[in-house]
Scaffold this motif. Structure first.
Motif, PDB file in Angstrom:
ATOM      1  N   SER A   1       0.812  -1.218   0.000  1.00  0.00           N
ATOM      2  CA  SER A   1       0.000   0.000   0.000  1.00  0.00           C
ATOM      3  C   SER A   1       0.848   1.271   0.000  1.00  0.00           C
ATOM      4  CB  SER A   1      -0.895   0.014   1.243  1.00  0.00           C
ATOM      5  OG  SER A   1      -0.116   0.346   2.389  1.00  0.00           O
ATOM      6  N   LEU A   2       2.166   1.122   0.089  1.00  0.00           N
ATOM      7  CA  LEU A   2       3.015   2.310   0.219  1.00  0.00           C
ATOM      8  C   LEU A   2       3.177   3.019  -1.124  1.00  0.00           C
ATOM      9  CD1 LEU A   2       5.871   1.054   2.567  1.00  0.00           C
ATOM     10  CD2 LEU A   2       3.745   2.224   3.161  1.00  0.00           C
ATOM     11  N   PRO A   3       3.329   4.341  -1.107  1.00  0.00           N
ATOM     12  CA  PRO A   3       3.632   5.046  -2.351  1.00  0.00           C
ATOM     13  C   PRO A   3       4.982   4.605  -2.914  1.00  0.00           C
ATOM     14  CG  PRO A   3       3.826   6.519  -0.451  1.00  0.00           C
ATOM     15  CD  PRO A   3       3.237   5.236   0.060  1.00  0.00           C
ATOM     16  N   ASP A   4       5.165   4.865  -4.179  1.00  0.00           N
ATOM     17  CA  ASP A   4       6.309   4.304  -4.906  1.00  0.00           C
ATOM     18  C   ASP A   4       7.580   5.135  -4.823  1.00  0.00           C
ATOM     19  OD1 ASP A   4       6.179   1.846  -5.895  1.00  0.00           O
ATOM     20  OD2 ASP A   4       5.455   2.378  -7.906  1.00  0.00           O
ATOM     21  N   ASP A   5       7.550   6.239  -4.099  1.00  0.00           N
ATOM     22  CA  ASP A   5       8.733   7.092  -4.051  1.00  0.00           C
ATOM     23  C   ASP A   5       9.904   6.387  -3.384  1.00  0.00           C
ATOM     24  OD1 ASP A   5       7.103   7.338  -1.606  1.00  0.00           O
ATOM     25  OD2 ASP A   5       8.753   8.617  -0.940  1.00  0.00           O
TER      26      ASP A   5
END
Lengths: 284, 284
Positions: free
Chosen positions: B127-131
């Protein structure tokens, strides 16, 4: 400056930090404390101050006095005011003892709300053999008079926070770009660190030192809040008198989380503490 | 080689590691397991395997599945055989949940003896953003075919231990001097790492990866046992398929204790886990 800072140099055991971390035994293993508003950053109680409070309760509850390794998981935001610390002795041994502690405060209905839970192994630093084979040297720091704190100028280096009055924090100009609008882009923060009233460092105040600098995220170019999820500190030696040097590094900012690795060096060039925390990046 | 290693490539969920870490729910929050003798080093059950067992119980007990940060304090030495894991849900949140777990075994009178206590915060890696703004690159590793494991020669690289049959461990020759009688003197250990049956890495097996290499103390020139006091692992990303690279560094050996910092890189060059442990040096 707080009152005590203007008085004579404070000593370990009789200082603002000692008074503000003092816990009162209420029943076996249970301690009361009034969390001081003096260690807040804007409205948040500093995580290192809170860890010092928990560390002090465990030092009382366990047969050993020094936190060799202490891991804290931060659950909900603490507020200045009444709190209770509940400790549990997990195991006692000859060299090391392990304990657990939780800090609770109260909601509007007076129910306990857990703020922080901690696991720690304690020992006796003074009983350790004298061998030191550290392979790293202290990072290069400019002399303290070439470093800057909130009292040194118009730059808002934590200047609006109560904790700033209680710390001697002089930031390396190389990691101060964020305060002047031009962050370096590197995940580094370095500072000379002490208590403003002149109290020397001890193992307990090292728990404060590792979490007292501005977040490395500022120098990476992010603003906003960087709340700690978990912080583990290894205290490796009793610090010599005099100011500490604290160097914090972030190598991996990914998925909205980052780590902050701190190394703390004493005036004798000894690596006295290492810590790592996992923090969330909440871009402001 | 174990039987499964000679069979077709194993998959996540159906492998020796999965079977040997499987916990059985006995009552709410309480799990049973028979600790496998297959993950022992000489007579000691590997600490990373034990952490994987605890991590798996917490993944079941908590609403989130991935250990973002898990801290273990090792209390007494575990033995192969029956054990029970008791978990406690400390806090559940939208992004993170925090839990506690303890592994117990039994003494001669059948009383529970606590082996390990763990605090952990879990989330959902997917679920984490891809940055990703990682500032460090993987350390320089020789190609796997230029690295060496216990099967590659007469040097006793963990060759007498059951765990060696279950791991694909290929040590960088630059950190293999200890096995040939000429340790480098540096606190470094690097290896390609995988499971011998070809099962790819997942967040749970990363808990094994960080504690599966020979101790850095060997390369510093010390022999003997280096028992873990505390181990904290941050899992930062779901690893890509393929072998991992594990780099372990010790910077501070002092007073009979040392830290081991591990970084784990996946085949996509992503830093997927960071860990630090405090260990005692028991010179042999």
């Amino acid at each position: 400056m707080s009152d005590t800072a203007q008085a004579a140099r404070a000593v370990i055991g009789d200082s603002e930090f000692d008074r503000d971390t003092a816990v009162t035994l209420r029943e076996p293993g249970v301690y009361g404390i009034d969390l001081s508003a003096g260690w807040t950053i804007i409205n948040a109680v500093n995580g290192g101050y809170l860890l010092s409070v928990l560390g002090r309760a465990l030092a009382d509850a366990l047969p050993h006095s020094d936190p060799f390794t202490i891991s804290a998981h931060y659950l909900t935001a603490s507020q200045p005011g009444p709190a209770v610390v509940r400790t549990d002795v997990v195991r006692t041994g000859r060299t090391l003892s392990t304990g657990q502690a939780s800090l609770f405060q109260y909601d509007d209905e007076g129910r306990e709300v857990e703020r922080i839970r901690v696991l720690a192994s304690y020992g006796d630093l003074d009983s350790l053999p004298d061998d030191v084979r550290t392979s790293v040297k202290p990072p290069s720091f400019p002399p303290m008079e070439q470093c800057f704190g909130p009292e040194d100028g118009p730059a808002p280096v934590s200047g609006s926070s109560a904790i700033a009055e209680r710390l001697m924090l002089k930031l390396d100009p190389a990691t101060l770009g964020w305060a002047l609008g031009s962050p370096s882009g590197k995940g580094e923060m370095r500072a000379w660190f002490g208590l403003a009233d002149g109290r020397d460092a001890d193992p307990l105040s090292l728990l404060l030192a590792v979490d007292a600098l501005p977040p490395t995220a500022f120098e990476i170019g992010l603003s906003g809040w960087v709340p700690t999820v978990e912080l583990t500190v290894h205290v490796r030696s009793r610090p010599a008198p005099g100011p500490l040097r604290v160097s914090i590094t972030t190598r991996n900012l990914a998925g909205g989380f980052l780590e902050e690795d701190a190394e703390v060096w004493d005036s004798a060039d000894r690596l006295v503490a290492q810590s790592r925390q996992l923090a969330r990046v909440r871009v402001g």
